[in-house]
Design a protein around this motif. Structure first.
Motif, PDB file in Angstrom:
ATOM      1  N   ARG A  28      80.234 107.629 -19.122  1.00 42.10           N
ATOM      2  CA  ARG A  28      80.247 108.252 -17.787  1.00 42.10           C
ATOM      3  C   ARG A  28      80.991 107.409 -16.762  1.00 42.10           C
ATOM      4  O   ARG A  28      80.669 107.431 -15.573  1.00 42.10           O
ATOM      5  CB  ARG A  28      78.826 108.519 -17.288  1.00 42.10           C
ATOM      6  CG  ARG A  28      77.940 109.264 -18.215  1.00 42.10           C
ATOM      7  CD  ARG A  28      78.175 110.715 -18.117  1.00 42.10           C
ATOM      8  NE  ARG A  28      77.206 111.407 -18.970  1.00 42.10           N
ATOM      9  CZ  ARG A  28      77.140 112.689 -19.079  1.00 42.10           C
ATOM     10  NH1 ARG A  28      77.959 113.425 -18.402  1.00 42.10           N
ATOM     11  NH2 ARG A  28      76.275 113.237 -19.853  1.00 42.10           N
ATOM     12  N   LEU A  50      73.037 101.425 -19.794  1.00 39.18           N
ATOM     13  CA  LEU A  50      73.769 102.558 -19.226  1.00 39.18           C
ATOM     14  C   LEU A  50      73.392 103.872 -19.897  1.00 39.18           C
ATOM     15  O   LEU A  50      73.342 104.907 -19.242  1.00 39.18           O
ATOM     16  CB  LEU A  50      75.271 102.316 -19.315  1.00 39.18           C
ATOM     17  CG  LEU A  50      75.794 101.214 -18.410  1.00 39.18           C
ATOM     18  CD1 LEU A  50      77.286 101.006 -18.620  1.00 39.18           C
ATOM     19  CD2 LEU A  50      75.517 101.534 -16.940  1.00 39.18           C
ATOM     20  N   SER A  76      72.171 106.793 -17.604  1.00 36.93           N
ATOM     21  CA  SER A  76      73.008 107.981 -17.464  1.00 36.93           C
ATOM     22  C   SER A  76      72.450 109.202 -18.182  1.00 36.93           C
ATOM     23  O   SER A  76      72.634 110.321 -17.728  1.00 36.93           O
ATOM     24  CB  SER A  76      74.435 107.696 -17.928  1.00 36.93           C
ATOM     25  OG  SER A  76      74.456 107.333 -19.271  1.00 36.93           O
ATOM     26  N   TYR A  77      71.779 109.003 -19.303  1.00 38.85           N
ATOM     27  CA  TYR A  77      71.260 110.136 -20.068  1.00 38.85           C
ATOM     28  C   TYR A  77      69.748 110.320 -19.936  1.00 38.85           C
ATOM     29  O   TYR A  77      69.206 111.267 -20.482  1.00 38.85           O
ATOM     30  CB  TYR A  77      71.605 109.980 -21.546  1.00 38.85           C
ATOM     31  CG  TYR A  77      73.082 110.024 -21.827  1.00 38.85           C
ATOM     32  CD1 TYR A  77      73.827 111.169 -21.597  1.00 38.85           C
ATOM     33  CD2 TYR A  77      73.734 108.912 -22.334  1.00 38.85           C
ATOM     34  CE1 TYR A  77      75.178 111.210 -21.846  1.00 38.85           C
ATOM     35  CE2 TYR A  77      75.091 108.939 -22.601  1.00 38.85           C
ATOM     36  CZ  TYR A  77      75.809 110.094 -22.360  1.00 38.85           C
ATOM     37  OH  TYR A  77      77.152 110.126 -22.618  1.00 38.85           O
TER      38      TYR A  77
END
Length: 147
Positions: free
Chosen positions: A45, A87, A91-92
């Protein structure tokens, strides 16, 4: 004899951290990586240069993220492994259990990395990005909105 854990505990698993770290580097972080930059952008991302900028800043701020040898002389986790796990969680919205299979890290290491990463990001970038906006910032944003 030579047993690391107590007899009633399960044995230590060989989760091949070094091999997984090498595969992660080969897939995304070397010059002729297995996946092109578009895959990197989709997976992480962010652009590759931004990941590297953040990783360098975090490693300079907190030595926890720098790869070191352990007491037995074995190399520890790569900074890319620790930051990738963090991350992916951020992000998820993944849990530590979901990320441990990708990065071959223990749950406690992933959670420690998350806490240290967030602390480092806050310390590094607070002065620039988490400040009250000024009149000059407002004018700049209004001009950008007009364009």
């Amino acid at each position: 004899m030579g047993q690391i854990c107590r007899p009633s505990c399960s044995g230590n698993l060989d989760i091949s951290r070094q091999q997984q770290g090498t595969e992660l580097l080969d897939d995304y972080f070397v010059r002729n990586s297995a996946f092109p930059n578009t895959y990197f952008r989709r997976r992480f991302r962010m652009e590759h240069y931004l990941f590297n900028k953040i990783m360098i800043a975090v490693c300079n701020h907190d030595s926890y993220f720098v790869q070191k040898k352990d007491a037995f002389g074995a190399m520890g986790l790569l900074p890319q492994q620790k930051i990738t796990a963090v991350l992916r969680m951020l992000s998820y919205g993944a849990s530590a259990d979901q990320v441990d299979e990708i990065t071959r890290m223990g749950k406690s290491t992933i959670l420690e990395s998350l806490m240290r990463f967030c602390g480092a990001i806050e310390s590094i970038y607070t002065a620039d990005y988490l400040r009250k906006s000024t009149d000059m910032d407002l004018q700049r944003l209004l001009k950008k909105g007009e364009i």
